[in-house]
Design an enzyme around this catalytic site. Structure first.
Site, mmCIF file in Angstrom:
data_model
loop_
_atom_site.group_PDB
_atom_site.id
_atom_site.type_symbol
_atom_site.label_atom_id
_atom_site.label_comp_id
_atom_site.label_asym_id
_atom_site.label_seq_id
_atom_site.Cartn_x
_atom_site.Cartn_y
_atom_site.Cartn_z
ATOM 1 N N ARG A 207 0.477 -1.307 -0.596
ATOM 2 C CA ARG A 207 0.264 -0.097 -0.435
ATOM 3 C C ARG A 207 1.098 1.265 0.400
ATOM 4 O O ARG A 207 1.701 1.256 0.390
ATOM 5 C CB ARG A 207 -1.532 -0.559 1.535
ATOM 6 C CG ARG A 207 0.224 0.231 2.275
ATOM 7 C CD ARG A 207 -1.124 0.847 3.619
ATOM 8 N NE ARG A 207 -0.215 0.220 4.981
ATOM 9 C CZ ARG A 207 0.888 1.366 5.519
ATOM 10 N NH1 ARG A 207 1.215 2.027 4.657
ATOM 11 N NH2 ARG A 207 1.039 0.523 6.908
ATOM 12 N N GLY B 276 2.023 5.392 2.062
ATOM 13 C CA GLY B 276 1.923 5.466 3.255
ATOM 14 C C GLY B 276 3.141 4.998 3.910
ATOM 15 O O GLY B 276 4.549 4.071 3.242
ATOM 16 N N TYR C 219 0.600 1.339 13.364
ATOM 17 C CA TYR C 219 0.217 -0.535 13.738
ATOM 18 C C TYR C 219 -1.427 -1.110 13.611
ATOM 19 O O TYR C 219 -2.312 0.158 13.658
ATOM 20 C CB TYR C 219 0.688 0.262 15.181
ATOM 21 C CG TYR C 219 -0.270 -0.929 16.079
ATOM 22 C CD1 TYR C 219 -0.208 -1.154 16.379
ATOM 23 C CD2 TYR C 219 -1.405 0.018 16.974
ATOM 24 C CE1 TYR C 219 -0.288 -2.807 17.384
ATOM 25 C CE2 TYR C 219 -2.179 -0.970 18.208
ATOM 26 C CZ TYR C 219 -1.338 -2.342 18.058
ATOM 27 O OH TYR C 219 -2.018 -3.027 18.798
ATOM 28 N N HIS C 220 -1.442 -1.821 13.354
ATOM 29 C CA HIS C 220 -2.768 -2.301 13.358
ATOM 30 C C HIS C 220 -2.922 -3.698 14.949
ATOM 31 O O HIS C 220 -1.508 -3.865 15.268
ATOM 32 C CB HIS C 220 -3.329 -3.316 12.692
ATOM 33 C CG HIS C 220 -3.109 -2.408 11.083
ATOM 34 N ND1 HIS C 220 -3.761 -1.383 11.247
ATOM 35 C CD2 HIS C 220 -3.052 -2.778 9.664
ATOM 36 C CE1 HIS C 220 -3.760 -1.513 9.782
ATOM 37 N NE2 HIS C 220 -2.986 -1.532 9.293
ATOM 38 N N ILE D 152 -5.281 5.806 6.850
ATOM 39 C CA ILE D 152 -5.518 5.491 5.936
ATOM 40 C C ILE D 152 -4.729 5.371 5.162
ATOM 41 O O ILE D 152 -3.472 6.325 4.485
ATOM 42 C CB ILE D 152 -6.659 6.567 4.717
ATOM 43 C CG1 ILE D 152 -7.955 5.857 5.523
ATOM 44 C CG2 ILE D 152 -6.917 6.324 3.267
ATOM 45 C CD1 ILE D 152 -9.064 7.791 4.846
ATOM 46 N N GLY E 55 -6.870 -0.049 2.908
ATOM 47 C CA GLY E 55 -7.561 1.142 3.189
ATOM 48 C C GLY E 55 -7.616 1.554 4.443
ATOM 49 O O GLY E 55 -6.439 2.587 4.357
ATOM 50 N N PHE E 56 -8.503 1.875 5.856
ATOM 51 C CA PHE E 56 -8.730 2.087 6.551
ATOM 52 C C PHE E 56 -8.378 1.097 8.341
ATOM 53 O O PHE E 56 -8.713 0.385 8.406
ATOM 54 C CB PHE E 56 -9.151 2.966 6.802
ATOM 55 C CG PHE E 56 -10.860 2.024 6.919
ATOM 56 C CD1 PHE E 56 -11.364 2.440 8.604
ATOM 57 C CD2 PHE E 56 -11.908 2.352 6.226
ATOM 58 C CE1 PHE E 56 -12.479 0.964 8.946
ATOM 59 C CE2 PHE E 56 -13.207 1.916 5.973
ATOM 60 C CZ PHE E 56 -13.445 1.298 7.679
ATOM 61 N N CYS F 155 2.680 6.655 11.151
ATOM 62 C CA CYS F 155 2.269 7.743 9.570
ATOM 63 C C CYS F 155 3.422 8.758 9.349
ATOM 64 O O CYS F 155 4.250 9.690 7.994
ATOM 65 C CB CYS F 155 1.318 8.306 9.534
ATOM 66 S SG CYS F 155 0.311 7.375 9.463
#
Length: 228
Positions: free
Chosen positions: A74, A76, A80-81, A142, A160-161, A178
């Site tokens: 992606r 960017g 973190y997720h 995002i 996505g987001f 980011c």
């Protein structure tokens, strides 16, 4: 129309492979637009625009903390997720929407802004950054890939987001989110001072996407049930 799939907690690579398969099916005309809603185990992802200095630990140190480090395709930088963060992957064909990548990013932001209003949270944009902000703190990141269709002319989106719902924000201290040092991150729980029901957040996000994109949302299984 877009189909909504609520998938629960899914390992990052499994969800990434799923996206690739669905994008291929959309390109071949065998699948409709889809919105995947899920959570990930603790994961730090590095997009194509990532800078290594935004990783504050080594890969081994992340692993010691139970955090997987993944390089992805992606746009960017580093993000973190984790559990209690709502991750959404809109897999949308944009050929009928002018293939406007900039407009698509603004639409995703707007869908989340619409959803947050249900709790009285006033999300906003902070140019030149992508994402949704509350004051000087980011509540939703995002990062998107625009896949060029092989059989259909136009983009098919993936990634996505990530909306911080009841997210443990301490994990953001392990990175420079980011690549933005001057601003912090927040969550719905932090703003409202209470835990938020994830199912209701998903409901409002679906409503926001349907409103902004002008497409009806169909829950997974509904079409099969109607056909049966």
């Amino acid at each position: 129309m877009f189909e909504v799939k609520r998938l629960g907690l899914v390992p990052y690579h499994e969800a990434w492979d799923m996206q690739k398969q669905i994008v291929k099916s959309i390109d071949e005309g065998n699948a409709s637009n889809q919105l995947l809603l899920l959570e990930h185990p603790h994961t730090v992802t590095m997009g194509r625009g990532s800078h290594m200095e935004n990783l504050l630990l080594t890969k081994e140190q992340y692993a010691e903390r139970g955090v997987e480090l993944v390089e992805i395709d992606r746009g960017g930088d580093v993000t973190y997720h984790g559990p209690e963060q709502l991750v959404g992957y809109p897999l949308f064909y944009l050929g009928e929407r002018g293939n406007d990548a900039h407009a698509y990013l603004r639409d995703v932001e707007e869908a989340l802004i619409v959803a947050l209003r249900n709790w009285g949270i006033e999300g906003d944009r902070k140019p030149p950054y992508t994402g949704v902000w509350v004051g000087d703190e980011k509540i939703a990141a995002i990062g998107v890939k625009f896949n060029r269709g092989r059989q259909r002319k136009g983009y098919i989106t993936s990634h996505g987001f990530a909306l911080n719902v009841n997210t443990d924000l301490r994990y953001f201290n392990l990175i420079v989110p980011c690549g933005i040092q001057q601003y912090g991150v927040t969550s719905m729980e932090k703003i409202l001072g209470k835990r938020i029901d994830m199912a209701e957040v998903m409901n409002q996000v679906v409503r926001g996407f349907s409103q902004v994109f002008g497409w009806p949302a169909v829950e997974e299984g509904e079409r099969r049930n109607e056909a049966g």
